[in-house]
Motif scaffolding. Structure first.
Motif, PDB file in Angstrom:
ATOM      1  N   VAL A 155      41.971  22.453 -23.223  1.00 50.78           N
ATOM      2  CA  VAL A 155      41.287  21.575 -22.271  1.00 50.78           C
ATOM      3  C   VAL A 155      41.173  22.253 -20.912  1.00 50.78           C
ATOM      4  O   VAL A 155      40.177  22.106 -20.203  1.00 50.78           O
ATOM      5  N   VAL A 162      41.872   7.702 -24.474  1.00 50.46           N
ATOM      6  CA  VAL A 162      41.525   9.104 -24.248  1.00 50.46           C
ATOM      7  C   VAL A 162      40.910   9.770 -25.471  1.00 50.46           C
ATOM      8  O   VAL A 162      39.969  10.538 -25.365  1.00 50.46           O
ATOM      9  N   ASP A 163      41.450   9.467 -26.662  1.00 47.64           N
ATOM     10  CA  ASP A 163      41.001  10.210 -27.840  1.00 47.64           C
ATOM     11  C   ASP A 163      39.942   9.464 -28.646  1.00 47.64           C
ATOM     12  O   ASP A 163      39.843   9.650 -29.854  1.00 47.64           O
ATOM     13  N   PHE A 165      38.619  12.665 -33.098  1.00 49.09           N
ATOM     14  CA  PHE A 165      39.364  11.850 -32.143  1.00 49.09           C
ATOM     15  C   PHE A 165      39.967  12.746 -31.060  1.00 49.09           C
ATOM     16  O   PHE A 165      41.154  13.041 -31.079  1.00 49.09           O
ATOM     17  N   VAL A 166      39.099  13.196 -30.143  1.00 51.86           N
ATOM     18  CA  VAL A 166      39.587  14.062 -29.070  1.00 51.86           C
ATOM     19  C   VAL A 166      39.075  13.561 -27.731  1.00 51.86           C
ATOM     20  O   VAL A 166      38.123  12.782 -27.663  1.00 51.86           O
ATOM     21  N   ALA A 167      39.718  14.045 -26.660  1.00 52.85           N
ATOM     22  CA  ALA A 167      39.312  13.687 -25.305  1.00 52.85           C
ATOM     23  C   ALA A 167      37.909  14.210 -25.039  1.00 52.85           C
ATOM     24  O   ALA A 167      37.480  15.209 -25.616  1.00 52.85           O
ATOM     25  N   GLU A 168      37.217  13.518 -24.137  1.00 52.36           N
ATOM     26  CA  GLU A 168      35.846  13.900 -23.793  1.00 52.36           C
ATOM     27  C   GLU A 168      35.778  15.367 -23.346  1.00 52.36           C
ATOM     28  O   GLU A 168      34.814  16.068 -23.649  1.00 52.36           O
ATOM     29  N   THR A 169      36.818  15.822 -22.664  1.00 52.71           N
ATOM     30  CA  THR A 169      36.836  17.219 -22.199  1.00 52.71           C
ATOM     31  C   THR A 169      36.649  18.185 -23.360  1.00 52.71           C
ATOM     32  O   THR A 169      36.059  19.243 -23.206  1.00 52.71           O
ATOM     33  N   THR A 176      32.740  19.202 -18.095  1.00 49.40           N
ATOM     34  CA  THR A 176      32.053  19.743 -19.282  1.00 49.40           C
ATOM     35  C   THR A 176      30.994  18.787 -19.826  1.00 49.40           C
ATOM     36  O   THR A 176      30.269  19.133 -20.744  1.00 49.40           O
ATOM     37  N   MET A 219      35.189  17.429 -26.342  1.00 43.53           N
ATOM     38  CA  MET A 219      34.042  17.151 -27.215  1.00 43.53           C
ATOM     39  C   MET A 219      32.977  18.252 -27.185  1.00 43.53           C
ATOM     40  O   MET A 219      32.561  18.723 -28.247  1.00 43.53           O
ATOM     41  N   THR A 227      33.622  14.347 -17.542  1.00 44.66           N
ATOM     42  CA  THR A 227      34.329  15.545 -17.102  1.00 44.66           C
ATOM     43  C   THR A 227      33.328  16.598 -16.657  1.00 44.66           C
ATOM     44  O   THR A 227      32.128  16.460 -16.906  1.00 44.66           O
TER      45      THR A 227
END
Lengths: 278, 407
Positions: free
Chosen positions: B191, A132-133, B24-28, A160, B30, A158
């Motif tokens: 998010v 996920v990250d 280092f984050v979720a695609e949501t 976004t 980014m 997503t």
């Protein structure tokens, strides 16, 4: 990959059958290693097409309360990344065809060591990774090494992810694209099939890959409605809640837990199978 | 170590300080992170943005904060012909009682430029929560503060202050119910509310551009010190000391001096009950590199890469990670990282109260506890500047309990 991977074969089969697939998520080792293994061994017979297994992590930032709790139950019962791979290995000893995708966060893998993890995961029979990250900006970390090791990298797209960003999100993605149907964390809102249809059509303009849709699918009817517009429906939190419902006060599984969860999965699979998308 | 031309050049375009930092984050998240980065880059290039910050720093926060010669502490730590001359940078005199407001003003003005309609933040000790709630009141935006249940219990006065300021304080019941879990929960909120919400991160950690942006907003501390000490002593400092949880007050003091090769720089972590126990918060001295909350940095973690609970008597230092620039400054050898225990901090808290008439927060009490050890070894013409980054009013209940006193 010169010959088709397990994931590619599975989605080709689904296409030939003219139906969407069912992907289920459970956390490896929830509530215990043994109960989790028993459950996973029963999934193909209950009609699951792709198994997604969570690698437990103490700080699952993108997950809602249900999956956070499942991660903590698994860790509390002594689960770790090595045992997660062991669970896959045991499953693979009985089933050569059902793809397994591991989903989780980077730190446990970082701690295990990227090269060692990929070698062990490949040997255990892991087909794909969802981490996920790790966005495309960090592809050097694990994505590119995983592709080199012959493991699919499955990225989340997503609402976004705009058209400008989509190509970089899809660039190294393989096996399938995981479309997160709603903004937010797992298990908190309900999916809208109409919005999903539009989103899937947009993704299809950018990619030949199958599209699996997750987040917010809780019932066989919802799974069916998604399977009509996408290549597969992913159900996670609803199954994890079902597992929790089958535990005693000490988080130990009651005898009926595994049959009950598999019964629910069977209903989801029946829903998906009725929803032929021709 | 390779010798660098500058220690102030980071981060690179991807937000890396050496191997540390990153996104280092979720695609949501980014697209949001990239949006914040674009907006911040544009704001930095616009002189009116800095002018706005300066205006509020002066008239609302009360900057510059004094650089104060702590004569009685200096006297107290003299040993023969030894004993450094000790200065306190009085950031506890800021509006809201800590350095946190420096960053909140900056991020709030950025959020306004971006047209955001709602502010969220995490808080540990409550200082960042209070500072965020304060700027939200001032700039009339709804404010949601995530705070671990355990911290809410430890910091009741700050919780009430946030509520008086109109913020909604959401108790976080997951995980260890402290700062790291509050950060997880704030990220979850972000998010789910990407369109209208700005996340004011309280320390120089998290995904790029936060570590660099928070540092920039806190550098007012070190920049003022440079001017003030030139005025008072006619030269720069010989050493700098600051406490480190996430590390924002420390990087704010250190960064302007990183290329002054003759300045020794010390970051003081919380050793809790001792580094040889599992009850401490010293990620640099007791942890190893990993990835959490959007960046690669030193973390307290198990052999399996699970994040461990930190412990410190000071809620503001009670975090299992640290800002990525500190991890890099440790590896590059430019900054020396040391630690003080709960007991040492408690002792320093009392010493400072009695000798200087200043109740320090428990966080800078850790820095002072190290100064107590360091100063007597240095010559009397050695100029030591310690960042007194918060006041201790919020901690009186914790201190009373630790001393076995009923209030």
């Amino acid at each position: 990959m010169s010959t088709k991977s397990r994931l590619e074969r599975r989605f080709a089969d689904l296409k030939a059958q003219g139906r969407g697939g069912l992907v289920t998520f459970t956390t490896a080792g929830d509530p215990t290693f043994e109960a989790s293994l028993e459950l996973v061994l029963g999934l193909p017979g209950a009609g699951v097409d792709v198994i997604e297994l969570g690698m437990p992590f103490s700080d699952p930032m993108a997950d809602g309360p249900a999956i956070q709790a499942s991660s903590l139950r698994a860790l509390g019962a002594g689960m770790n990344l090595a045992r997660t791979l062991d669970l896959v290995r045991r499953f693979r000893g009985t089933d050569e065809d059902t793809p397994i995708v591991l989903m989780g966060y980077y730190n446990p893998i970082h701690s295990y060591g990227v090269e060692a993890f990929l070698a062990d995961a490949k040997a255990a029979g892991v087909d794909g990774l969802i981490v996920v990250d790790l966005p495309p900006e960090e592809d050097d970390e694990l994505c590119l090494p995983a592709l080199k090791a012959g493991i699919h990298w499955i990225r989340l797209a997503t609402p976004t992810t705009d058209d400008k960003r989509l190509p970089s999100v899809l660039a190294n993605t393989g096996g399938f694209v995981y479309y997160v149907s709603i903004m937010g964390i797992t298990g908190t809102r309900e999916v809208q099939a109409d919005a999903v249809r539009v989103a899937v059509e947009r993704l299809k303009r950018h990619s030949e890959l199958p599209i699996a849709v997750g987040f917010g699918i809780k019932t066989p009817e919802q799974a069916a409605s998604i399977a009509r517009v996408a290549d597969a429906a992913v159900v996670g939190s609803a199954i994890v809640e079902r597992i929790k419902g089958g535990l005693d006060d000490g988080d130990r599984p009651r005898p009926a837990m595994v049959p009950d969860v598999l019964g629910f999965v069977r209903a989801l699979a029946a829903g998906v199978r009725k929803a032929r998308n021709g | 170590m390779t010798s660098l031309n500058t220690y102030r050049g980071g981060p690179d375009e991807g937000g890396h300080f050496g191997q540390f930092g990153g996104r280092f984050v979720a695609e949501t998240l980014m697209p949001l992170i990239l949006e914040v980065e674009r907006a911040y880059t544009a704001a930095k290039a616009d002189p009116s943005f800095q002018a706005e910050i300066d205006y509020f720093a002066k008239h609302y926060v009360g900057r510059p904060s004094p650089l104060y010669h702590a004569e009685r502490i200096t006297e107290h730590l003299r040993r023969g012909d030894k004993g450094a001359k000790i200065y306190f940078k009085r950031d506890e005199l800021n509006h809201t009682g800590a350095h946190k407001i420096n960053n909140c003003i900056g991020q709030m003005l950025l959020a306004r430029r971006m047209g955001k309609k709602r502010i969220i933040a995490e808080t540990g000790a409550g200082q960042h929560g209070v500072a965020t709630a304060t700027v939200c009141a001032r700039f009339d935006l709804p404010c949601v503060i995530y705070m671990g249940e355990e911290d809410i219990e430890r910091q009741k006065p700050n919780v009430f202050r946030m509520k008086l300021l109109g913020a909604r304080v959401v108790p976080v019941t997951s995980g260890s119910r402290t700062l790291k879990d509050a950060m997880n929960e704030a990220l979850r909120d972000w998010v789910a509310n990407v369109d209208d919400t700005f996340y004011i991160i309280g320390t120089a950690a998290g995904p790029h551009p936060y570590p660099a942006m928070v540092r920039d907003f806190q550098c007012v501390i070190g920049n003022e010190v440079r001017e003030q000490i030139m005025e008072m002593e006619g030269r720069g400092p010989d050493s700098l000391v600051a406490c480190i949880g996430g590390g924002s007050n420390a990087i704010g003091l250190f960064h302007p001096f990183l290329d002054d090769k003759n300045v020794r720089i010390f970051g003081v972590e919380a050793a809790g009950l001792g580094l040889d126990t599992d009850k401490h918060a010293a990620s640099l001295t007791g942890g190893r590199p990993g990835v959490l909350h959007g960046n690669r940095t030193y973390l307290l973690q198990s052999d399996d890469g699970q994040i461990l609970e930190a412990h410190s008597i000071s809620a503001g230092l009670d975090y299992p990670g640290i800002g990525p620039e500190h991890s890099w400054l440790k590896e590059s050898g430019r900054v020396e990282y040391v630690s003080s225990s709960d007991a040492e901090a408690l002792e320093a808290f009392q010493t400072c109260s009695r000798l200087e008439g200043i109740l320090p927060a428990l966080e800078p009490a850790h820095a002072l506890a190290f100064v107590v050890k360091l100063a007597p070894t240095l010559p009397q013409d050695h100029l030591l500047v310690m960042n007194l980054c918060g006041r201790g009013d919020k901690d009186v209940f914790t201190v009373a309990e630790a001393l076995g006193t009923e209030i």
